[in-house]
Design an enzyme around this catalytic site. Structure first.
Site, PDB file in Angstrom:
ATOM      1  N   GLU A   1       3.722 -42.663  22.058  1.00  0.00           N
ATOM      2  CA  GLU A   1       2.609 -43.572  21.830  1.00  0.00           C
ATOM      3  C   GLU A   1       1.778 -43.161  20.620  1.00  0.00           C
ATOM      4  OE1 GLU A   1       0.175 -44.377  25.296  1.00  0.00           O
ATOM      5  OE2 GLU A   1      -1.275 -45.366  23.989  1.00  0.00           O
ATOM      6  N   ASP A   2       1.549 -41.873  20.459  1.00  0.00           N
ATOM      7  CA  ASP A   2       0.576 -41.420  19.466  1.00  0.00           C
ATOM      8  C   ASP A   2       1.171 -40.803  18.210  1.00  0.00           C
ATOM      9  OD1 ASP A   2      -1.244 -42.163  21.314  1.00  0.00           O
ATOM     10  OD2 ASP A   2      -1.704 -40.148  22.025  1.00  0.00           O
TER      11      ASP A   2
END
Ligand code: MN
Length: 506
Positions: A85-86
């Protein structure tokens, strides 16, 4: 105390490894080191709101799971949970390095991560995603609970409105789901960490009451526990431990509110817990306690023979110890204890007896995930939905012996619609344990329920809306009533009527 988790001040990989060493083999630890390096490189340069390097977050999540002795693959997935996600690293790369199983858990967490909506819609989207994740792989929820626990622990770095939103979401969605999955330890953590952010004044008041009782009783309870251990030794009872248990603050808050804030009437702010070998040892221990001290009338509770609707088991007794002091004892086996603390996670909890069989909770989650598809369409039904999901459940039987899981206070109408829409619509009466009953009778766990149908029946009576407790039954009744109304309308009106939504059950 079980629900208080302390993180090392400047957490390091070595802290995690030290915990894992208590139950993992060296090859597992190598894999953990690789996952840590992989995540640390991926999050390189990122910082949390608190200013700490980002890697401290996944590391802390993994540490919380290791403290609970959760199986190592789940711990490894938790180290990687924010990577896709990051960061620039993709799920494919995670899979290439750590295999399909770990990658699929990371994928599950990533899917849970982003929420588009606000307000009520956000609440529903959140629930929906969680039920889907749960049905696909309940291990994802174990990681999510640890993730949320750490986010709550570090909430002070967040702006006020975000703080409140995260705490409320934890209290209203995460904690009830943890409870439904039987994960008492996570439920306790999530509630107690959210509590001060939602009810700051009440939190201070509850904490003051709690701390006063704990500090005045501590030494005394220590003495009683010592007597208990000696008695168990001389009676040759097989026991694991005797420990003090402090009531969770949020639970105490709920109890105090119910009792008009009279803390004198609450005897279990601190209690003594005895963990023994088997069920026989539980009753033998109860006998020893009652031989030593006089029990308080009406306070002996056998939740082993008759578990609470949420599955809780233990023997409880409150006795007058020396000097007339009132003390509550809770007696349970090691197995019951693990089940109560970890619930569904107990299957992935390290145990010298090895893995356990999956239980009914897994099916429950699957059923819900299936149900939600139909139910979540209608935003106005939010409260009813909450009743279906979080109310205590009862288990009743068909005459053929199939188990049906319904909310407490469900009636034969709910049962009939649970079997099939057709059975509901044609329902003309019911028998509970071979006795004819009226359709408003509340079902109890263990009842055998038989629905009497009449094939000539036109459909449900409008009164049934009041008798039905489950959302599903209400939707069916409403649909059938509406379509009856519409066909009547269609007969007298030449105009085309918009077609009715299809019945979700068919
Ligand atoms: Mn996270």
């Amino acid at each position: 105390m079980a629900y208080k988790i302390l993180l090392p001040p400047k957490i390091q990989l070595s802290d995690l490894l030290k915990e894992l060493k208590t139950y993992c083999i060296p090859a597992d630890l190598d894999m953990v080191r690789l996952a840590y390096d992989f995540a640390a490189r991926a999050h390189e340069g990122q910082v949390r709101k608190s200013g700490e390097p980002y890697i401290t977050h996944p590391l802390s999540v993994a540490y919380i799971l290791a403290l609970m002795k959760i199986e190592v693959n789940i711990v490894i997935a938790s180290l990687l949970h924010d990577v896709p996600e990051d960061t620039q690293i993709t799920l494919e790369e995670v899979e290439k390095n750590f295999g399909k199983d770990i990658a699929s858990m990371v994928k599950g967490i990533t899917k849970l991560g982003t929420l588009k909506y606000r307000g009520v819609e956000r609440y529903i989207e959140n629930l929906r995603k969680m039920f889907v994740a749960m049905a696909e792989d309940v291990r994802v929820m174990i990681i999510k609970f640890a993730d949320r626990t750490h986010n709550l622990m570090t909430l002070s770095a967040q702006p006020t409105n975000k703080k409140y939103r995260i705490a409320l979401e934890s209290l209203e969605i995460y904690a009830p789901i943890a409870n439904r999955l039987g994960m008492g330890e996570f439920k306790g953590l999530l509630e107690d960490l959210s509590f001060p952010h939602i009810y700051p004044k009440e939190y201070e008041r509850v904490k003051a009451i709690h701390d006063k009782v704990v500090s005045s009783e501590e030494a005394y309870l220590e003495k009683i526990m010592e007597i208990m251990r000696k008695e168990l030794d001389t009676s040759k009872i097989n026991y694991f431990e005797v420990h003090g248990r402090e009531k969770q603050l949020y639970r105490l808050f709920q109890k105090l509110t119910k009792k008009g804030w009279d803390s004198e009437t609450i005897h279990d702010i601190v209690a003594i817990r005895v963990i023994v070998g088997d069920i026989g040892d539980c009753y033998a221990t109860l006998g020893i306690i009652h031989r030593l001290w006089k029990p308080l009338k009406g306070r002996i509770k056998d939740y082993i023979a008759q578990p609470k609707p949420n599955g809780y088991q233990s023997l409880h007794t409150t006795v007058f110890c020396d000097d007339g002091k009132v003390v509550e004892f809770q007696i349970r086996t090691k197995e019951i204890h693990d089940e109560a603390e970890y619930g569904i996670a107990a299957h992935w909890h390290y145990d010298e007896n090895g893995a356990r069989l999956p239980n009914k909770e897994v099916n429950w989650a699957k059923e819900l995930a299936h149900l939600q598809k139909d139910i979540l369409k209608n935003l106005s039904d939010l409260d009813e939905m909450k009743v279906d999901f979080f109310h205590n459940r009862i288990f009743v039987f068909t005459p053929q012996g199939d188990v049906i899981d319904l909310p407490e206070d469900a009636t034969p109408i709910d049962f009939a619609y649970h079997i099939h829409t057709e059975v509901g619509d044609k329902c003309n009466g019911a028998k509970i344990n071979d006795q004819l009953v009226s359709l408003d009778t509340a079902l109890k766990s263990g009842d055998v329920v038989e629905i009497i149908t009449d094939k000539n029946r036109k459909g449900p009576s409008p009164d049934w809306m009041k008798l039905a407790k489950t959302h599903m039954a209400k939707v069916h009744i409403k649909n059938t009533l509406n379509s009856n109304k519409k066909s009547w309308l269609a007969a007298i009106l030449p105009k085309k009527i918009k077609s009715e939504k299809s019945n979700p059950d068919k």
